[in-house]
Motif scaffolding. Structure first.
Motif, PDB file in Angstrom:
ATOM      1  N   GLY A 185       0.773  -1.232   0.000  1.00  0.00           N
ATOM      2  CA  GLY A 185       0.000   0.000   0.000  1.00  0.00           C
ATOM      3  C   GLY A 185       0.803   1.281   0.000  1.00  0.00           C
ATOM      4  O   GLY A 185       0.261   2.342  -0.314  1.00  0.00           O
ATOM      5  N   ALA A 215       3.995   2.867  -3.942  1.00  0.00           N
ATOM      6  CA  ALA A 215       3.500   3.114  -5.296  1.00  0.00           C
ATOM      7  C   ALA A 215       4.647   3.341  -6.275  1.00  0.00           C
ATOM      8  O   ALA A 215       4.665   2.786  -7.383  1.00  0.00           O
ATOM      9  CB  ALA A 215       2.555   4.318  -5.295  1.00  0.00           C
ATOM     10  N   TRP A 221       6.307   0.155  -7.340  1.00  0.00           N
ATOM     11  CA  TRP A 221       5.455  -0.689  -8.182  1.00  0.00           C
ATOM     12  C   TRP A 221       5.330  -0.157  -9.611  1.00  0.00           C
ATOM     13  O   TRP A 221       4.953  -0.884 -10.523  1.00  0.00           O
ATOM     14  CB  TRP A 221       4.070  -0.873  -7.559  1.00  0.00           C
ATOM     15  CG  TRP A 221       4.092  -1.814  -6.388  1.00  0.00           C
ATOM     16  CD1 TRP A 221       3.954  -1.512  -5.071  1.00  0.00           C
ATOM     17  CD2 TRP A 221       4.296  -3.237  -6.439  1.00  0.00           C
ATOM     18  NE1 TRP A 221       4.052  -2.624  -4.288  1.00  0.00           N
ATOM     19  CE2 TRP A 221       4.261  -3.719  -5.100  1.00  0.00           C
ATOM     20  CE3 TRP A 221       4.508  -4.159  -7.476  1.00  0.00           C
ATOM     21  CZ2 TRP A 221       4.421  -5.055  -4.768  1.00  0.00           C
ATOM     22  CZ3 TRP A 221       4.662  -5.502  -7.142  1.00  0.00           C
ATOM     23  CH2 TRP A 221       4.627  -5.936  -5.815  1.00  0.00           C
ATOM     24  N   LYS A 222       5.599   1.120  -9.758  1.00  0.00           N
ATOM     25  CA  LYS A 222       5.533   1.694 -11.101  1.00  0.00           C
ATOM     26  C   LYS A 222       6.759   1.296 -11.935  1.00  0.00           C
ATOM     27  O   LYS A 222       6.785   1.506 -13.145  1.00  0.00           O
ATOM     28  CB  LYS A 222       5.417   3.222 -11.008  1.00  0.00           C
ATOM     29  CG  LYS A 222       4.064   3.674 -10.456  1.00  0.00           C
ATOM     30  CD  LYS A 222       3.967   5.196 -10.275  1.00  0.00           C
ATOM     31  CE  LYS A 222       2.639   5.561  -9.618  1.00  0.00           C
ATOM     32  NZ  LYS A 222       2.539   7.005  -9.304  1.00  0.00           N
ATOM     33  N   HIS A 241      -1.396  11.891   9.000  1.00  0.00           N
ATOM     34  CA  HIS A 241      -1.199  12.766   7.851  1.00  0.00           C
ATOM     35  C   HIS A 241      -2.207  13.919   7.784  1.00  0.00           C
ATOM     36  O   HIS A 241      -1.894  15.011   7.339  1.00  0.00           O
ATOM     37  CB  HIS A 241      -1.252  11.950   6.549  1.00  0.00           C
ATOM     38  CG  HIS A 241      -1.043  12.770   5.319  1.00  0.00           C
ATOM     39  ND1 HIS A 241      -1.943  12.844   4.301  1.00  0.00           N
ATOM     40  CD2 HIS A 241      -0.027  13.591   4.962  1.00  0.00           C
ATOM     41  CE1 HIS A 241      -1.486  13.655   3.355  1.00  0.00           C
ATOM     42  NE2 HIS A 241      -0.338  14.115   3.724  1.00  0.00           N
ATOM     43  N   GLN A 242      -3.411  13.668   8.238  1.00  0.00           N
ATOM     44  CA  GLN A 242      -4.418  14.733   8.271  1.00  0.00           C
ATOM     45  C   GLN A 242      -5.017  14.732   9.664  1.00  0.00           C
ATOM     46  O   GLN A 242      -6.007  14.054   9.904  1.00  0.00           O
ATOM     47  CB  GLN A 242      -5.500  14.494   7.214  1.00  0.00           C
ATOM     48  CG  GLN A 242      -4.986  14.545   5.790  1.00  0.00           C
ATOM     49  CD  GLN A 242      -6.119  14.472   4.772  1.00  0.00           C
ATOM     50  OE1 GLN A 242      -6.950  15.349   4.658  1.00  0.00           O
ATOM     51  NE2 GLN A 242      -6.137  13.386   4.025  1.00  0.00           N
ATOM     52  N   HIS A 260       7.333  12.840  -2.393  1.00  0.00           N
ATOM     53  CA  HIS A 260       6.258  13.832  -2.386  1.00  0.00           C
ATOM     54  C   HIS A 260       5.854  14.253  -0.965  1.00  0.00           C
ATOM     55  O   HIS A 260       5.072  15.181  -0.787  1.00  0.00           O
ATOM     56  CB  HIS A 260       5.034  13.294  -3.136  1.00  0.00           C
ATOM     57  CG  HIS A 260       4.470  12.044  -2.514  1.00  0.00           C
ATOM     58  ND1 HIS A 260       5.137  10.829  -2.535  1.00  0.00           N
ATOM     59  CD2 HIS A 260       3.320  11.828  -1.834  1.00  0.00           C
ATOM     60  CE1 HIS A 260       4.410   9.920  -1.914  1.00  0.00           C
ATOM     61  NE2 HIS A 260       3.321  10.495  -1.489  1.00  0.00           N
ATOM     62  N   LEU A 261       6.386  13.563   0.036  1.00  0.00           N
ATOM     63  CA  LEU A 261       6.022  13.909   1.409  1.00  0.00           C
ATOM     64  C   LEU A 261       7.116  14.687   2.146  1.00  0.00           C
ATOM     65  O   LEU A 261       6.904  15.141   3.273  1.00  0.00           O
ATOM     66  CB  LEU A 261       5.687  12.635   2.203  1.00  0.00           C
ATOM     67  CG  LEU A 261       4.416  11.900   1.763  1.00  0.00           C
ATOM     68  CD1 LEU A 261       4.280  10.587   2.522  1.00  0.00           C
ATOM     69  CD2 LEU A 261       3.176  12.765   2.012  1.00  0.00           C
ATOM     70  N   THR A 315       8.676  17.700   1.747  1.00  0.00           N
ATOM     71  CA  THR A 315       8.386  19.096   2.095  1.00  0.00           C
ATOM     72  C   THR A 315       7.245  19.179   3.096  1.00  0.00           C
ATOM     73  O   THR A 315       7.267  19.985   4.020  1.00  0.00           O
ATOM     74  CB  THR A 315       7.995  19.901   0.837  1.00  0.00           C
ATOM     75  OG1 THR A 315       9.015  19.742  -0.131  1.00  0.00           O
ATOM     76  CG2 THR A 315       7.833  21.374   1.182  1.00  0.00           C
ATOM     77  N   PHE A 316       6.264  18.334   2.887  1.00  0.00           N
ATOM     78  CA  PHE A 316       5.112  18.339   3.790  1.00  0.00           C
ATOM     79  C   PHE A 316       5.560  18.219   5.247  1.00  0.00           C
ATOM     80  O   PHE A 316       5.131  18.981   6.113  1.00  0.00           O
ATOM     81  CB  PHE A 316       4.178  17.182   3.440  1.00  0.00           C
ATOM     82  CG  PHE A 316       2.951  17.127   4.302  1.00  0.00           C
ATOM     83  CD1 PHE A 316       1.822  17.857   3.967  1.00  0.00           C
ATOM     84  CD2 PHE A 316       2.930  16.375   5.468  1.00  0.00           C
ATOM     85  CE1 PHE A 316       0.686  17.826   4.775  1.00  0.00           C
ATOM     86  CE2 PHE A 316       1.804  16.346   6.280  1.00  0.00           C
ATOM     87  CZ  PHE A 316       0.674  17.066   5.929  1.00  0.00           C
ATOM     88  N   ASN A 368       7.576  21.300   6.505  1.00  0.00           N
ATOM     89  CA  ASN A 368       6.635  22.385   6.842  1.00  0.00           C
ATOM     90  C   ASN A 368       5.951  22.115   8.181  1.00  0.00           C
ATOM     91  O   ASN A 368       5.799  23.005   9.012  1.00  0.00           O
ATOM     92  CB  ASN A 368       5.536  22.488   5.771  1.00  0.00           C
ATOM     93  CG  ASN A 368       6.021  23.138   4.494  1.00  0.00           C
ATOM     94  OD1 ASN A 368       7.105  23.713   4.449  1.00  0.00           O
ATOM     95  ND2 ASN A 368       5.215  23.045   3.437  1.00  0.00           N
ATOM     96  N   LEU A 369       5.522  20.869   8.336  1.00  0.00           N
ATOM     97  CA  LEU A 369       4.794  20.519   9.546  1.00  0.00           C
ATOM     98  C   LEU A 369       5.669  20.708  10.784  1.00  0.00           C
ATOM     99  O   LEU A 369       5.223  21.257  11.803  1.00  0.00           O
ATOM    100  CB  LEU A 369       4.324  19.063   9.448  1.00  0.00           C
ATOM    101  CG  LEU A 369       3.470  18.560  10.601  1.00  0.00           C
ATOM    102  CD1 LEU A 369       2.180  19.355  10.718  1.00  0.00           C
ATOM    103  CD2 LEU A 369       3.142  17.080  10.410  1.00  0.00           C
TER     104      LEU A 369
END
Lengths: 243, 243, 243, 243, 243, 243
Positions: free
Chosen positions: C45, C48, C51-52, C163-164, C197-198, C200-201, C204-205
């Protein structure tokens, strides 16, 4: 021997009809003396149909609302309805106003009180009325408020059903069978000429609460035959001798 | 004429004593036939004192817990106590196990069920027992489960008091006066030799719930004289004929 | 003298990096021995990007995730990372699996445990891991589980940041200053090549949680200079000698 | 070197005794200077026993309550107790009153504040005091309020235990060991001659909170020996350097 | 060009009719292809009327329920209804079963999913179905689950209205106008011969939700003329380009 | 043809910038006429940097805050900004003040309103503004308030993001893509010279809400490319024609 009593604290003069008209009629029939306190006439905020008539004045609206509410109370078997005329939209009550409500509570010495939900983002008068009801209940219990008067015990406060239960975060923990007084409630509802758009709504609701009553009293294995019901959220725990 | 009945679903064999021993003794006295279902003995997780003894085996622990629980039930006036022995820490029940509980529920046809709180981060067996109780109540209501058997109605489910009420997000909405059976509950508590560190705790609690009972039944203006009480959280709304 | 210890229970092999990498690095620096338990690799899960790639197999994904997580742990100063390989999407753990986790908890005897939020509608593996953590904590406390082993005390369980946060109904009651180990956390984050993709997130957090730390430690009148922080929700009450 | 300080904001003059008397005594002993602010005497609502005496006047009640509270404070080691006499049942504070409280907060510059629960349907003065405490804390932080004065930082606000914790939706996240000052708290409690019916209640509660302290600090595997405790709900997150 | 799609996950074969029949019919009319997944027939728990008939067998019940549900779907304009036959009371789904649901989700690639409420103490199958829906949505998003298949995006999950909204802690945040397809929903309802006692209930409800729609779209000052509506609780935030 | 309109109700003159500056700029760009109502200048509580300057007076602070807010509004494309100057810390609004806000609401006839969170223990002015917004919305709907004026419909109320979302119990159910107006929002932020310590915070936040937008609109399987977003919590249910 003194009668049992109950007290309704209604922000506007029609609220008691939709929300606990069945409870009122039923308890009157059971021998209670129910007193209805209308904190305002709902003259500004809940009388749209009247205001659409030419030449309407605030005095006229109050007078008509007074008549309608009195007639509705009568249809429920109640003669003791008090109008405080504190104004609506917004309803605001100062210390003297609170003391008048306390006086009424002590006079009535209710077994239980019925009022609005704790939260109502659509109608802040409603939740304000609940806040006032709790505050006045507290004052009425104080031995030092008008010493010598009979103080209040600890009557349950039932929050009656608001117009959109889920949005008001209202959760019923009590269903009352009002089947035998439904016709009285319906008659009271029909006194509210200015809010005809709500008649069917509250008839549907009463039937559906009847369904919930049947489901909670046994469902397909012995549920009580109840055609109409009202829901209430008791704020305080109940004290019992058996479960 | 058949007796009224009630059912306790207790995750471990001592839970029923601390949490609803008063309710059990009181309803027995009122003529109910109360059945106690112990899903496990609490043999691994709630028998620390026994395991500290040299040479203790799981069979011994179960045997001793069986004795203690049976004695405690007797002190409460109950002879019908069932031990399912599903294992504890963790308690896990498969479909066959659930069907056994359903069989018991249908056999007893209880007026009401008592079980644990919905949330318990300290003891996941407790909240699991509640989940199982609700699931089995549902199955017992199904006309298609063992067709021909008498299906269950809609008995109230009372969540009894956990060890740390606030942490378990448990809020009592019902206080039961257990003053007249307090001595029985105390006797039952004292059957729990392995958990003596909890005796005073639950006596204090019963007294303080008595204080809450008095406060909610009228306080300084007519509150009932109640010395000991137990608190319960009813999950379902109650259906009534008067408020 | 024995070192203090802490345990992270991470549903997938990267969760510990984003959510409590700072706490891990900081406690290692403070002399704790932190153990990281990865219940799965997040191989199905949360991989990703892998798996690409053409020709990828599940074994390859696990191997790469193992490497990345081990490297990230090392960047945080941790050598004790355990991979349970219980599978993901869905994560499902049977009784034997739970016992393995209990064995680890007892081996580590942590001062505190860090794991996921209680609710996560996006990722049910996360909330399942929390459920398992609470259940295994309970079993580890049982004197009758593998009698003779050292039982667990009552370590705090800190829920780390999802995450949220708001969607997971997670509310931090503890902010930890991780300024001095931020570079280590950043290095660990950059080991997660598959989830760039996570990056910077989470930077910032960390900065924004630093702002919250400053605000809660005094704001414009003496707030601590904190550049990066992590938030945690302690499940259990803390026991203190002064407020 | 300046002493650390703490501030109690008590709606009525006896609240601080039952709800945080232990915390007060303990922090005094630890070298804090604790200031107690009584917003009213509870002269009307919490002095039933006095009002039952013949010829009692409001001035007498206030005087007696002043004496009792002063004596209770002294028993806890506190000499700095301030009486605002804002009136009770209902407690209502205008802008000038708020500014007086702000002045006190700035004068004290407390490390932490203790006050009531956020919700209390029994006693609306209690939740009003909490509302006022939060509002005055905010004003005290404002650089533009009486510019030139030393502004407030961000002290924690601890909500102390109400009379019926669950009904007030109060959930403790902090247990404080008050064993070593229990005798002082008991002495303070016994200064409250008018509320003798609560003495045992709060002794039981302190013992049971001690049990919760033991459970949360390790239970049967290393829990701290704590005989009496008090519970608090911290409103704001805490800022820490280690978990 | 491909059609938009939607998926209903219904614990028992009749749930979709009462709870989202209007949404189904409306979206079919709008050009969506709606797929209905019935996890069970409700053969044991929701077929009381059938079981009261002499000689009824489980196969018969399933067959009849299959027919009724298929007819109801047809009345709503739906031909794609799938029956998983996982069993009911209790509904239990193993990993293979979950994978079948994931296969369906990926096949359908729905714009949105409709399922039950998060909590239902009356009917644990309902909340279990929601749990399964969220879990399978997550698996369907995993690139490593059956690599090569088209993974799922992030469709909204709408919780449709349970039988007693407040008891299920369900709060609608979306009202859908179903006036123009009401006759289709009514026809579908009337396919449910075994549950005639619910027909009026759901007609009343649709009318009352229509009232709520009118109130929320403007009330007496421009509210939309809506005769029937359905309520939904969206679990996830919506992503928009304007408010 | 008349333009669509929106209204922001901001407790202090800078709140609108941080919390909904993107929504404002975007809707202006979409052709809405957005009106900003600043209930106070935040002159006492949110102007620390100004007060640290020698010789500052309250008039100066208000003047500077007026300029900054006007400039920020302009940066967002808004010319209609109203300053009520009701005072801050505490913000208190009497009936006449409420009527002024009602007048504005009726003048604007907004499609939607944006305001603060329902709870804010750090800043009671914020939650008070929300209370006022709901109350004035209700009054504006009343046919009997200034009869003859055009009454208000039922505009949605969006609660914009507070500084510490979780502590304010704020849960976004709507994410708005503000990527195309980010530069405008950034320019508006930089008008707030007195609160430079918040600039990075709100840029980080906008980026992270962009991440949440992507996740909720499809994640790694089709999520929208959104760089900056704002979150909102709609209070009322939305009324829709399709899901």
């Amino acid at each position: 021997m003194t009668k049992k009593t109950a007290l309704v604290i209604s922000a506007h003069s029609a609220d008691f009809v939709w929300r606990c008209g069945g409870a009122i009629a039923l308890h009157q029939k059971l021998g209670y003396e129910v007193t209805i306190a209308c904190l305002s006439y709902g003259e500004r905020g809940e009388s749209a149909k009247l205001w659409k008539q030419e030449g309407m004045t605030i005095e006229d609206v109050k007078r008509i609302r007074h008549q309608e509410a009195t007639a509705a109370a009568a249809a429920l078997g109640v003669s003791d309805i008090r109008f405080f005329d504190f104004g609506d939209y917004p309803l605001e009550i100062d210390k003297e106003g609170k003391y008048q409500i306390v006086d009424l509570i002590r006079e009535v010495q209710p077994e239980f009180i019925m009022t609005h939900s704790k939260w109502d983002p659509y109608n802040t008068d409603h939740m304000y009325a609940t806040e006032i009801a709790l505050q006045c209940r507290m004052i009425a219990q104080a031995w030092g408020h008008n010493p010598g008067e009979k103080v209040l015990g600890a009557p349950q406060v039932y929050l009656f059903e608001p117009h959109q239960s889920e949005q008001m975060e209202w959760k019923p923990n009590t269903f009352l069978d009002i089947s035998e007084v439904w016709e009285s409630k319906k008659a009271a509802i029909e006194c509210m000429q200015g809010q005809e758009h709500l008649w069917t709504f509250y008839e549907n609701l009463a039937e559906n609460r009847g369904n919930h009553f049947r489901r909670n009293s046994g469902g397909q294995a012995g549920g009580r035959s109840c055609q109409h019901a009202e829901g209430f959220q008791a704020i305080f725990p109940q004290c019992v001798d058996s479960l």
